[in-house]
Design a protein around this motif. Sequence first.
Motif, PDB file in Angstrom:
ATOM      1  N   GLU A 174      38.366 120.567  26.679  1.00 45.53           N
ATOM      2  CA  GLU A 174      39.733 120.551  27.203  1.00 45.53           C
ATOM      3  C   GLU A 174      39.849 121.530  28.374  1.00 45.53           C
ATOM      4  O   GLU A 174      39.101 122.501  28.464  1.00 45.53           O
ATOM      5  CB  GLU A 174      40.737 120.935  26.110  1.00 45.53           C
ATOM      6  CG  GLU A 174      40.931 119.877  25.036  1.00 45.53           C
ATOM      7  CD  GLU A 174      41.684 118.650  25.521  1.00 45.53           C
ATOM      8  OE1 GLU A 174      42.195 118.662  26.669  1.00 45.53           O
ATOM      9  OE2 GLU A 174      41.760 117.671  24.755  1.00 45.53           O
ATOM     10  N   ASP A 175      40.820 121.258  29.254  1.00 42.49           N
ATOM     11  CA  ASP A 175      41.059 122.055  30.447  1.00 42.49           C
ATOM     12  C   ASP A 175      42.287 122.951  30.249  1.00 42.49           C
ATOM     13  O   ASP A 175      43.403 122.460  30.095  1.00 42.49           O
ATOM     14  CB  ASP A 175      41.280 121.112  31.648  1.00 42.49           C
ATOM     15  CG  ASP A 175      41.551 121.849  32.949  1.00 42.49           C
ATOM     16  OD1 ASP A 175      41.372 123.083  32.994  1.00 42.49           O
ATOM     17  OD2 ASP A 175      41.931 121.177  33.932  1.00 42.49           O
ATOM     18  N   GLY A 176      42.063 124.277  30.266  1.00 40.44           N
ATOM     19  CA  GLY A 176      43.176 125.216  30.179  1.00 40.44           C
ATOM     20  C   GLY A 176      43.934 125.368  31.481  1.00 40.44           C
ATOM     21  O   GLY A 176      45.014 125.970  31.514  1.00 40.44           O
ATOM     22  N   ALA A 177      43.352 124.835  32.576  1.00 43.17           N
ATOM     23  CA  ALA A 177      44.028 124.724  33.881  1.00 43.17           C
ATOM     24  C   ALA A 177      44.534 126.066  34.416  1.00 43.17           C
ATOM     25  O   ALA A 177      45.526 126.105  35.143  1.00 43.17           O
ATOM     26  CB  ALA A 177      45.172 123.717  33.802  1.00 43.17           C
ATOM     27  N   SER A 178      43.867 127.170  34.061  1.00 43.51           N
ATOM     28  CA  SER A 178      44.232 128.501  34.562  1.00 43.51           C
ATOM     29  C   SER A 178      45.670 128.890  34.209  1.00 43.51           C
ATOM     30  O   SER A 178      46.301 129.689  34.902  1.00 43.51           O
ATOM     31  CB  SER A 178      44.031 128.586  36.087  1.00 43.51           C
ATOM     32  OG  SER A 178      42.716 128.234  36.456  1.00 43.51           O
TER      33      SER A 178
END
Length: 401
Positions: free
Chosen positions: A80-84
């Motif tokens: 999954e991507d925490g997207a900063s």
Amino acid sequence: MSFGHFARRPLFGIVATALCMGTLGSPAPAADTVSVGVLQSLTGTMAISEVTVKNATLLAIDQINASGGVLGKQIVPVVEDGASDPSMFAQKAQKLIQQDSVVTVFGGWTSASRKAMLPVFERFHSLLWYPVQFEGNECSPDIMYSGAQPNQQILPALDWAEQKGYKSIFLLGSDYVFPRTANLILKKHIEHDGKTMAGEEYVPLGGSDFSAVINKIKLAKPDIIFNTLNGDSNVSFFKQMAAAGLPSAKLPVMSFSIAEQEAKAIGPTLLEGSYAAWNYFQSLPDPVNKKFVAAYQAKYPGSPVDDPMAHGYLDVYAWAAAVKKAGTFDSEKVRKAAQSLAFFDVGLGQTKFANNQSLVQTAYVGQLLPSGQFKILWQSKGPIVPVPYDPLSFPGKTCVL
């Protein structure tokens, strides 16, 4: 407090087997599987640092799967991507635990992301393996902290700088938890050691305008800058410092979030001569490290390896060994088993998890070469016992799990 040198012990069986097999692709689908979460920023300002941690985590999973998996099960990573974005990390952590039914999660970089995830893991009694150095001042039964505590990175760097004769120190950081708390600790020790605080400045995470900060640095005339900027803000800072006539060769910079990956992205010429403090460098002569680097670079040609990547890789192997010892994927039993593992080496030299669920590990100071690799200038006498609460900054606070 630190341990002395230890005689090298046999590696985890799964480590030795997997590393000897070299680079391995994704395993064939298996009916008997177990899912784990891999949660890093694949987009946004922190992607410069976190994508490769995800890659190193997946490499370890591939290797363990190729050597038979864990408790007879193949590991299925759910990425999954925490997207900063700290709030996104919390949302994705809950999704991984509730919807994807993962047995554990590997990930996080900024302390803001970790603190956003912490209530989620504590609510569901799941287990997060956090691979990045941080400010300490935290202790949770639902997090395994393999990144450095302050007494394993920033304070050894300060001791080294003081021994080298640097007396006036300027603190620069991104405006969030890690730099603020790390610098609070540094200020206490700088004052205690009789040295001078030349200045302290912060910019927003992802900030790119350093003109005002550089003017203050020029006026303060420090001997060295301690840099806790994170992400791509470092690109702007070093470019603007060089343009202002203050390259690292003229005004030394000690960084705590710049490693081999960031050096490549920023450009070694801009960073040449600057210092960094970590618990791992790609240039470590450890034979196990050389196998790890070769395996990673066979899968990702031309990519350097750095400290958070090595810790992300270590976390998977430590989890697998703890699961094997516990005989179950249950988080509570796995974390207790992880604390009782013997010293092991997956490329960082002798390491083990202490009872406070932080990693006992060696500290290093390196200087960046034109090649983009670090020349190791100093290392601690042995693995350093992690201290979550700095006694000088947080007197009376201890880790109770």
